[in-house]
Design a protein around this motif. Structure first.
Motif, PDB file in Angstrom:
ATOM      1  N   ILE A   1       2.482  -0.700  -2.599  1.00 53.78           N
ATOM      2  CA  ILE A   1       3.465  -1.110  -1.593  1.00 53.78           C
ATOM      3  C   ILE A   1       2.884  -2.291  -0.833  1.00 53.78           C
ATOM      4  O   ILE A   1       1.831  -2.178  -0.190  1.00 53.78           O
ATOM      5  CB  ILE A   1       3.798   0.036  -0.627  1.00 53.78           C
ATOM      6  CG1 ILE A   1       4.357   1.238  -1.398  1.00 53.78           C
ATOM      7  CG2 ILE A   1       4.787  -0.433   0.429  1.00 53.78           C
ATOM      8  CD1 ILE A   1       4.652   2.447  -0.522  1.00 53.78           C
ATOM      9  N   ALA A   2       3.564  -3.440  -0.907  1.00 53.04           N
ATOM     10  CA  ALA A   2       3.106  -4.651  -0.222  1.00 53.04           C
ATOM     11  C   ALA A   2       4.313  -5.535   0.039  1.00 53.04           C
ATOM     12  O   ALA A   2       5.043  -5.882  -0.900  1.00 53.04           O
ATOM     13  CB  ALA A   2       2.075  -5.398  -1.057  1.00 53.04           C
TER      14      ALA A   2
ATOM     15  N   VAL B   1       9.817  -3.764   2.843  1.00 51.50           N
ATOM     16  CA  VAL B   1       9.169  -3.072   3.962  1.00 51.50           C
ATOM     17  C   VAL B   1       9.893  -3.458   5.238  1.00 51.50           C
ATOM     18  O   VAL B   1      10.195  -4.639   5.454  1.00 51.50           O
ATOM     19  CB  VAL B   1       7.676  -3.464   4.065  1.00 51.50           C
ATOM     20  CG1 VAL B   1       7.051  -2.871   5.323  1.00 51.50           C
ATOM     21  CG2 VAL B   1       6.915  -3.011   2.819  1.00 51.50           C
TER      22      VAL B   1
ATOM     23  N   ILE C   1      -0.632   6.242  -4.314  1.00 59.13           N
ATOM     24  CA  ILE C   1      -0.006   5.130  -3.601  1.00 59.13           C
ATOM     25  C   ILE C   1      -1.101   4.248  -3.019  1.00 59.13           C
ATOM     26  O   ILE C   1      -2.058   4.752  -2.409  1.00 59.13           O
ATOM     27  CB  ILE C   1       0.893   5.634  -2.456  1.00 59.13           C
ATOM     28  CG1 ILE C   1       1.969   6.588  -2.978  1.00 59.13           C
ATOM     29  CG2 ILE C   1       1.519   4.475  -1.691  1.00 59.13           C
ATOM     30  CD1 ILE C   1       2.677   7.359  -1.864  1.00 59.13           C
TER      31      ILE C   1
ATOM     32  N   THR D   1      -1.289   1.099  -0.308  1.00 53.75           N
ATOM     33  CA  THR D   1      -0.551   0.268   0.639  1.00 53.75           C
ATOM     34  C   THR D   1      -1.428  -0.911   1.038  1.00 53.75           C
ATOM     35  O   THR D   1      -2.603  -0.739   1.374  1.00 53.75           O
ATOM     36  CB  THR D   1      -0.148   1.056   1.895  1.00 53.75           C
ATOM     37  OG1 THR D   1      -1.319   1.537   2.572  1.00 53.75           O
ATOM     38  CG2 THR D   1       0.736   2.236   1.533  1.00 53.75           C
TER      39      THR D   1
ATOM     40  N   THR E   1       3.959  -1.180   6.464  1.00 53.30           N
ATOM     41  CA  THR E   1       3.660  -0.900   5.062  1.00 53.30           C
ATOM     42  C   THR E   1       3.007   0.466   4.908  1.00 53.30           C
ATOM     43  O   THR E   1       3.400   1.270   4.058  1.00 53.30           O
ATOM     44  CB  THR E   1       2.739  -1.991   4.484  1.00 53.30           C
ATOM     45  OG1 THR E   1       3.392  -3.255   4.615  1.00 53.30           O
ATOM     46  CG2 THR E   1       2.414  -1.734   3.024  1.00 53.30           C
ATOM     47  N   THR E   2       2.008   0.733   5.750  1.00 51.22           N
ATOM     48  CA  THR E   2       1.374   2.047   5.722  1.00 51.22           C
ATOM     49  C   THR E   2       2.386   3.135   6.034  1.00 51.22           C
ATOM     50  O   THR E   2       2.383   4.205   5.408  1.00 51.22           O
ATOM     51  CB  THR E   2       0.223   2.113   6.736  1.00 51.22           C
ATOM     52  OG1 THR E   2      -0.666   1.011   6.526  1.00 51.22           O
ATOM     53  CG2 THR E   2      -0.554   3.408   6.616  1.00 51.22           C
TER      54      THR E   2
ATOM     55  N   GLY F   1       4.406   4.013   3.014  1.00 52.51           N
ATOM     56  CA  GLY F   1       3.607   4.844   2.120  1.00 52.51           C
ATOM     57  C   GLY F   1       3.550   6.284   2.598  1.00 52.51           C
ATOM     58  O   GLY F   1       3.646   7.227   1.802  1.00 52.51           O
TER      59      GLY F   1
ATOM     60  N   ILE G   1      -2.659   8.638  -0.624  1.00 55.37           N
ATOM     61  CA  ILE G   1      -2.547   7.235  -0.220  1.00 55.37           C
ATOM     62  C   ILE G   1      -3.944   6.628  -0.083  1.00 55.37           C
ATOM     63  O   ILE G   1      -4.838   7.238   0.512  1.00 55.37           O
ATOM     64  CB  ILE G   1      -1.824   7.093   1.133  1.00 55.37           C
ATOM     65  CG1 ILE G   1      -0.443   7.730   1.099  1.00 55.37           C
ATOM     66  CG2 ILE G   1      -1.730   5.626   1.548  1.00 55.37           C
ATOM     67  CD1 ILE G   1       0.214   7.805   2.476  1.00 55.37           C
TER      68      ILE G   1
ATOM     69  N   ALA H   1      -5.140   3.244   1.732  1.00 54.57           N
ATOM     70  CA  ALA H   1      -4.605   2.201   2.606  1.00 54.57           C
ATOM     71  C   ALA H   1      -5.568   1.023   2.681  1.00 54.57           C
ATOM     72  O   ALA H   1      -6.775   1.208   2.887  1.00 54.57           O
ATOM     73  CB  ALA H   1      -4.354   2.759   4.002  1.00 54.57           C
TER      74      ALA H   1
ATOM     75  N   GLU I   1      -3.353   3.694   9.413  1.00 54.08           N
ATOM     76  CA  GLU I   1      -4.111   4.175   8.261  1.00 54.08           C
ATOM     77  C   GLU I   1      -5.068   5.315   8.594  1.00 54.08           C
ATOM     78  O   GLU I   1      -5.505   6.040   7.703  1.00 54.08           O
ATOM     79  CB  GLU I   1      -4.903   3.021   7.632  1.00 54.08           C
ATOM     80  CG  GLU I   1      -6.000   2.439   8.505  1.00 54.08           C
ATOM     81  CD  GLU I   1      -5.522   1.406   9.508  1.00 54.08           C
ATOM     82  OE1 GLU I   1      -6.358   0.886  10.268  1.00 54.08           O
ATOM     83  OE2 GLU I   1      -4.297   1.110   9.544  1.00 54.08           O
TER      84      GLU I   1
END
Length: 371
Positions: free
Chosen positions: A38-39, A63, A87, A89, A95-96, A99, A110, A112, A121
């Motif tokens: 995820i970015a 996002v 995941i 991130t 963004t976090t 996630g 996750i 991060a 995070e």
């Protein structure tokens, strides 16, 4: 002294220039074979660089701040369709947060990789927005199993965003001094976080044209992490409850809202906790007055925070970010319902209206001896 403190299970790596290698190590440690990255678009280049060679199954670019429920549902569906098992991130708090929204219902681990000083995070706190209401909660499933910090990843962060993000981090520490779960351990962590941020952030602003000032960014990341850990233990106090309401109901920018509201909440609560206010003033680099006058000690903490905000050129007024003056009565009523009963000073709708009015207009925070 009596308390119960729980330390959260999480691996943290901070290494300048080491994000790609550290991230690969963490993915391998999880034995992950299908990773969702995820970015947001602004972090795409960074993500491309540090995720090269990972078993990436899907890349998610959309996002939004405050994580709307409908966005979370689309991201969850994409994760299920791609059969991901982890995941990653790469980016800031939004963004976090996305996630975390995926992990909340899937249980996926996750990793991060923060590029700002948001601090999400390091906490098991999630947030979702629906119908102008931002709901938050705590769940161990959303705590990233690993965090990879690399000061090189924040070298292109605009100074204004770095300031707002850094003050958002500092707000975690300040709130943790009196939040419902506050204890001596998270207070100590939070105050050390304040000290590191008070050292690192001014250097980032002073050396805005020096992208090589990695030491200042290391200090900021270190302070960000400690502040978030203290907040994760202490929980949300008055400050965060106000900012969550404002963000969810009026779609105000997260970091800037925290940066603006923080000194006003500090001025409201500090006279009731003079010992903590004194320690905060010293962590911010301020000096304490002679004598034992609680109001003077509280003022020293507020003055030290204001001096830092002045050096940083911090955001000052909520009206500059889209909050209308006509919204203030409704905002005060919404916030009142969310403030913890354990707040050091009793809160009323009138006192909240005054606080929000000052933050809206960008007035100087004021210490009041009577409420």
């Amino acid at each position: 002294m009596a308390f119960v403190h729980e330390t959260l299970p999480q691996r943290v790596a901070l290494e300048r220039g080491g994000a790609g290698r550290r991230l690969a190590d963490e993915v391998a440690r999880l034995a992950a074979r299908r990773v969702m990255v995820i970015a947001a678009g602004s972090a795409s280049a960074v993500a491309d660089h540090i995720t090269s060679g990972l078993p990436e199954a899907v890349r998610w670019h959309e996002v939004r701040q405050h994580v709307p429920v409908e966005l979370a549902e689309r991201a969850r569906a994409a994760a299920a369709e791609a059969s991901v098992d982890a995941i990653v991130t790469v980016g800031g708090g939004s963004t976090t947060g996305l996630g975390k929204a995926v992990a909340l219902t899937t249980g996926l681990p996750i990793i991060a990789v923060p590029t700002t000083y948001a601090g999400s995070e390091a906490t098991p706190v999630w947030g979702l927005t629906e119908g102008r209401v931002k709901r938050t909660g705590t769940d161990q499933r959303v705590l990233p199993v690993a965090v990879v910090y690399d000061s090189e990843l924040s070298s292109s962060l605009p100074v204004g965003l770095a300031v707002a993000s850094g003050l958002n981090a500092l707000a975690h520490s300040v709130d943790s001094l009196w939040a419902p779960g506050a204890d001596p351990i998270n207070q100590a962590l939070g105050l050390e976080g304040v000290r590191a941020l008070a050292v690192g952030l001014p250097r980032l602003v002073a050396d805005a044209d020096d992208a090589d000032d990695a030491d200042a960014r290391d200090q900021a990341l270190y302070g960000c992490y400690l502040s978030a850990v203290s907040f994760a233990s202490a929980g949300s106090g008055m400050h965060h409850k106000i900012c969550h309401v404002l963000g969810g109901a009026y779609d105000l920018p997260h970091a800037q809202t925290h940066a603006i509201v923080l000194p006003h909440v500090l001025a409201y609560n500090a006279p009731a906790v003079p010992r903590l206010a004194g320690r905060l003033a010293e962590a911010l680099g301020g000096s304490l007055p002679g004598g034992q006058d609680d109001a003077a000690v509280a003022a020293a903490a507020v003055d030290a925070l204001e001096a830092l905000r002045l050096r940083l050129g911090a955001p000052r007024a909520l009206r500059d970010y889209g909050l209308a003056e006509a919204d203030l009565p409704e905002a005060a009523a919404r916030c009142l319902a969310a403030i913890p009963e354990s707040n050091p000073v009793p809160v009323t709708e009138a006192s909240l209206a005054a606080l929000l009015g000052a933050a809206w207009a960008g007035r100087q925070p004021t210490i009041r001896s009577e409420r």
